[in-house]
Design a protein around this motif. Sequence first.
Motif, mmCIF file in Angstrom:
data_model
loop_
_atom_site.group_PDB
_atom_site.id
_atom_site.type_symbol
_atom_site.label_atom_id
_atom_site.label_comp_id
_atom_site.label_asym_id
_atom_site.label_seq_id
_atom_site.Cartn_x
_atom_site.Cartn_y
_atom_site.Cartn_z
ATOM 1 N N LEU A 110 18.223 31.548 50.189
ATOM 2 C CA LEU A 110 16.981 31.093 49.593
ATOM 3 C C LEU A 110 15.957 32.371 49.385
ATOM 4 C CD1 LEU A 110 14.791 28.790 48.946
ATOM 5 C CD2 LEU A 110 14.053 28.802 51.231
ATOM 6 N N PHE A 111 15.669 32.419 48.126
ATOM 7 C CA PHE A 111 14.931 33.510 47.685
ATOM 8 C C PHE A 111 13.472 33.301 47.231
ATOM 9 C CE2 PHE A 111 14.600 36.452 43.675
ATOM 10 C CZ PHE A 111 13.831 37.388 44.334
ATOM 11 N N MET A 112 12.313 33.760 47.762
ATOM 12 C CA MET A 112 11.198 33.307 47.123
ATOM 13 C C MET A 112 10.625 34.578 46.500
ATOM 14 S SD MET A 112 7.704 32.356 49.236
ATOM 15 C CE MET A 112 8.234 30.874 49.804
ATOM 16 N N ASP A 113 10.303 34.233 44.949
ATOM 17 C CA ASP A 113 9.512 35.075 44.207
ATOM 18 C C ASP A 113 7.996 35.078 44.714
ATOM 19 O OD1 ASP A 113 7.726 36.002 41.960
ATOM 20 O OD2 ASP A 113 9.339 35.204 40.557
ATOM 21 N N GLY A 114 7.634 36.064 45.230
ATOM 22 C CA GLY A 114 6.065 36.175 45.653
ATOM 23 C C GLY A 114 5.144 36.805 44.828
ATOM 24 N N ALA A 115 5.522 36.820 43.350
ATOM 25 C CA ALA A 115 4.552 37.472 42.719
ATOM 26 C C ALA A 115 2.969 37.427 42.912
ATOM 27 C CB ALA A 115 4.875 37.276 41.034
ATOM 28 N N ARG A 116 2.855 35.953 43.361
ATOM 29 C CA ARG A 116 1.461 35.521 43.677
ATOM 30 C C ARG A 116 1.508 34.835 45.177
ATOM 31 N NH1 ARG A 116 1.366 33.557 38.193
ATOM 32 N NH2 ARG A 116 0.205 35.065 36.744
ATOM 33 N N LEU A 117 2.330 35.621 45.840
ATOM 34 C CA LEU A 117 2.193 35.146 47.224
ATOM 35 C C LEU A 117 0.994 35.126 47.933
ATOM 36 C CD1 LEU A 117 3.960 33.829 49.420
ATOM 37 C CD2 LEU A 117 4.982 36.179 49.953
ATOM 38 N N GLY A 118 0.359 36.228 47.658
ATOM 39 C CA GLY A 118 -1.037 36.426 48.234
ATOM 40 C C GLY A 118 -1.800 35.107 47.751
ATOM 41 N N GLN A 119 -1.840 34.715 46.795
ATOM 42 C CA GLN A 119 -2.761 33.510 46.263
ATOM 43 C C GLN A 119 -2.214 32.186 46.923
ATOM 44 O OE1 GLN A 119 -1.866 36.018 44.270
ATOM 45 N NE2 GLN A 119 -3.444 36.632 42.871
ATOM 46 N N ALA A 120 -0.834 32.211 47.176
ATOM 47 C CA ALA A 120 -0.556 30.932 47.750
ATOM 48 C C ALA A 120 -0.958 31.001 49.214
ATOM 49 C CB ALA A 120 1.187 31.004 47.736
ATOM 50 N N LEU A 121 -0.576 32.120 50.210
ATOM 51 C CA LEU A 121 -1.145 31.979 51.412
ATOM 52 C C LEU A 121 -2.571 32.081 51.704
ATOM 53 C CD1 LEU A 121 1.663 34.795 52.703
ATOM 54 C CD2 LEU A 121 1.674 32.394 53.000
ATOM 55 N N THR A 122 -3.413 32.064 50.834
ATOM 56 C CA THR A 122 -4.690 32.229 50.836
ATOM 57 C C THR A 122 -5.368 30.707 50.380
ATOM 58 O OG1 THR A 122 -5.292 33.598 49.096
ATOM 59 C CG2 THR A 122 -5.206 34.453 51.348
#
Lengths: 343, 343, 343, 343
Positions: free
Chosen positions: D169-181
Amino acid sequence: MKKYSFKNDYSEGCHPNILEALIKTNLRHQNGYGYDDYCEEAKLLIKQKMNNDDADIHFVSGGTQANLLVISSILRPHESVISAETGHIFTNETGAIEATGHKVHGLATSDGKLKPEHIQSVLDLHTNKPHQVKQKLVYISNSTEIGTIYKKKELQELSEFCKTNDLYLFMDGARLGQALTSEINDLTLEDIANLTDVFYLGGTKNGALLGEAIIITNKKLKEEFGFHIKQKGAMLAKGRLLGIQFSELMKNELYFDLAKHSNVQAMKIKSAFQKKGFQFLSETFTNQIFPILSNSQIEKLAENFDFYIWKKVNEERSAIRIITSWATPDQIVDDFIININQL
Amino acid sequence: MKKYSFKNDYSEGCHPNILEALIKTNLRHQNGYGYDDYCEEAKLLIKQKMNNDDADIHFVSGGTQANLLVISSILRPHESVISAETGHIFTNETGAIEATGHKVHGLATSDGKLKPEHIQSVLDLHTNKPHQVKQKLVYISNSTEIGTIYKKKELQELSEFCKTNDLYLFMDGARLGQALTSEINDLTLEDIANLTDVFYLGGTKNGALLGEAIIITNKKLKEEFGFHIKQKGAMLAKGRLLGIQFSELMKNELYFDLAKHSNVQAMKIKSAFQKKGFQFLSETFTNQIFPILSNSQIEKLAENFDFYIWKKVNEERSAIRIITSWATPDQIVDDFIININQL
Amino acid sequence: MKKYSFKNDYSEGCHPNILEALIKTNLRHQNGYGYDDYCEEAKLLIKQKMNNDDADIHFVSGGTQANLLVISSILRPHESVISAETGHIFTNETGAIEATGHKVHGLATSDGKLKPEHIQSVLDLHTNKPHQVKQKLVYISNSTEIGTIYKKKELQELSEFCKTNDLYLFMDGARLGQALTSEINDLTLEDIANLTDVFYLGGTKNGALLGEAIIITNKKLKEEFGFHIKQKGAMLAKGRLLGIQFSELMKNELYFDLAKHSNVQAMKIKSAFQKKGFQFLSETFTNQIFPILSNSQIEKLAENFDFYIWKKVNEERSAIRIITSWATPDQIVDDFIININQL
Amino acid sequence: MKKYSFKNDYSEGCHPNILEALIKTNLRHQNGYGYDDYCEEAKLLIKQKMNNDDADIHFVSGGTQANLLVISSILRPHESVISAETGHIFTNETGAIEATGHKVHGLATSDGKLKPEHIQSVLDLHTNKPHQVKQKLVYISNSTEIGTIYKKKELQELSEFCKTNDLYLFMDGARLGQALTSEINDLTLEDIANLTDVFYLGGTKNGALLGEAIIITNKKLKEEFGFHIKQKGAMLAKGRLLGIQFSELMKNELYFDLAKHSNVQAMKIKSAFQKKGFQFLSETFTNQIFPILSNSQIEKLAENFDFYIWKKVNEERSAIRIITSWATPDQIVDDFIININQL
């Protein structure tokens, strides 16, 4: 006693004429790598049959090989190919095309055939250059992987659409013999040569031990194709094996006679199913039929014959695939029809 | 009258036993893709001959195909393969290995054979990780492309060196029959299986119409090899064609008898050249010889026979390549020797 | 105290003008992917400097990226590239070119520079079509990886040879600034643009944080290059970062001033070694020098300075590499020279 | 006066702290290729934030690069990756993944998120081994390309399904900051590290000039990743540029503060649209919103602001995309809301 198999059209060896020719020519010294007399003869016969002297013809051993060779030789790294979802390259070649670096767009179709609107829909979704791949090639099969065929008008429209949109048109002809000898066909080999940029004529599924004849009619695509054949491991040292076979198949009308035979056997079976009121997954006029049977009927039929269960229709019923070959005997077909009538 | 060709060992068709078997089995229904009875039988015979039950065996159509399949299935993207400069993969396969993404290191050798010190020299030049490719595979040919063979001690040393350095050892056996039946050979098929991780047994250049048997002995390399065969377009629908041939070649000692015949014919010719005082480019004991002749001698010999001029030695002299096959007749060899004696 | 490092020319950040420009432009809204005002400005300035309005210019982040982009966008699957063995693509990019499917031919040279006869030797070894790759591209570096530069006459001869032989000529200009400001240089940026088909102007090793400007002058190679940049992951969302930097470097003569500074510092050091009678591995006039020292001298020098031991010459002596940058201070050079004089 | 652009979140430069750090560190000598002090510091800070000492962390310049590096380093040639059709790798990277040889399966989803049943459907269609590719990797984005996010339960189910089915399982977190906040988020960075095998933390779209931090937690995937970075041209000589940026972003909670800011600005705009009764293409809680407007409303709004028309809903109405960034000022948001209220 072993059950007769309707599982595929490559369960036997080859037409006896080919074996005879192999024996007759066996010790004659020939050049390697396709530069032998038999390849030359076979090319000449194919050119005559399609009434086209300018085509480049190359013999390779199988369909996946032909597909990956043609597609990877045409496309630049950022270009892609469009296929039906049922297209052989989309799901049945272990990612052979992607392994050469190219995306395959798969399109859902009702009958395995691409129409201009299908292709247009892909083009419409890929306008954000250069962030998306560029479509450059359309891949179709005739007959298709589910037994249907292209009518002349359909191929003309597709051909015209491709030209207008700067796309190449490539026909996978693993079962082109069956398509061209179908009772509803109105295309000739010459039409195919005129309406596509490149196509192949399948031998493996029509009486040869192995072999497909790749025919390139678009001048732009001819250049240096031999390099690709060698690089992809597709160049046989004893290319004579392919030349001899295509030479035999092209003599008189053997290639078409064999294909027609497979179609006729399937149509007799289809007719038997129809008379008994069975439905089909798709209406086909080549050597593949997909009747829908109840689970108990499938079980019954499977007692004496081998075939694939193709697609579950609902809990009680599934479509099976019956496929006939150049060698399917009348006797077997008659027996099978008796079994159908007893369902 | 056409001149007899000593240009290569794939100018004829195949051994008659194969044709007979093709005829005999022609209409028997068989599974496709290598799951036929004949492939099973052939695998069993090969395993017996090499005294190894655990090997995985796959039949493919040619040498370049076998090479690219084996190498691309083993290497990860950043790994490379080491070869002699004369190695078939280095300059004679149109970049087939690089096309799968991998660098081939080419090493100059005197006799076409790799030694541990050759490999060490490559390792020494690639210590700047991760800025340089990682060597993971050593490719050797036996007999080599220039007709020489590995002795048991040499192969043992190479095998040990590879194990010590975490390198796989792959033997291209396009002409392995000729190597194993050479008069100076001290290796057995079982030795080859024990000392390499993967190798193949060539059919194309030893009496088959086409076909190489890839034999994987290292357990780590066996996994999922079939996917690669399919993806690279190397899986024949009628895999029986390969099974039947290897089955015939492996019965009794046919494979080795044919190889030995080709060696013997070459050695008779070599002996004739030697008696007349000719030098050779390299000393060989298989079915390839490289005598050095003056330009006028070459011209003279070429009046009645075809062969390749292999390498210019100086303005007056060149080495020619004479190669014999499983089918080279005694009569032709005798004629050729008469011609040599008249030089 | 930390020793000063002469290990490479990318140990510092960037020229202060760049930092100032980053601050000044920081909050201005700009289009992404290289369509910003600063990229436009930088392209204009480069075009003016090379007196060529028609070139296509693309900014990417590094040299390996530039190399693989240019080469893989040009070559068809069966085509190869020729390089010196010292060429960065041959051994220092982890097989980046092969990973895109192409063979790199490596040639031994005395000074890191390719001459027509080197290329001819590769062509001569690859005449067996289609069994061998087709050479289509020549890769050179200026300055070379070992600090030497091409003189105008050499580049003209190479350019002419490539045109005659249907080969493209590609110059890796990771250190092109250093080459063009070398005291023995007689080439202009305009000459480079005229004599090559594509080249790049390195920023990373000449005062930028990162960035190389790929300049395509051959019309045939311009088409659809953006697709390749995106596909290879080389397209920065904030392309402004590259535009701003090249814009600053190209203003006035900053790019050349910085390069010249690095050359001058190296030449001062070279002169000190020469005066003391040291030999060099190769004679260079850019920012890399390779003096040959005894082991004890190396040890002594290494007490106060960091540098690479480049090549062992014999048991007692090795060449070291001293490399200076746009930021190497006079004071450090003076100190180093004092140390040299004390050897 | 230029219109304010809500077109994307990479229209500005970077957070001022980064510029200050660049200035402060500019002339300090550092090792190249990511072996600098700042990369070390940044790695340490990331490990602390995710409470995981064992992860391997690599900094690269962009999202497409991160995606192709991770995927091509994991998959063997016959393996494929599963993505939502909206996934960045499926249609917005010019075939970057296919260019490395691998098929991407695209799945239609309602909200851009993959669920176990999506993946199961692909597995069910690929049981014909070895004729079909083998699925080995699942690619998801968080936040997704259409602004939605994964809830903890969803990610747990997906993670468990992948483990059960031998998929990475691979997560593209180009906008992970936005997801986590996001206001509805219930995942932590530590959860992400535990529930995926590899993911990345996007800098480019959250206040950096460029840069993504690839974080590998699965031990099996760590090995030799550096070779891939170099081979794909993704290794910056001045790796410090990435280290300095991630170091600054990870200090205190800057990374999350910036992401939160962009979310808050978008939510204020969303709220304004909602109050006026507008519908949305999908319900999002990050920095992207997709309100549906009439053509005339779009025209009106476009007089003062730039944004993308995302999708035509019918002849009269389309969804637009409004995207805010770490730098979107309150004043602009207020102005925009006034404009919305006037629609």
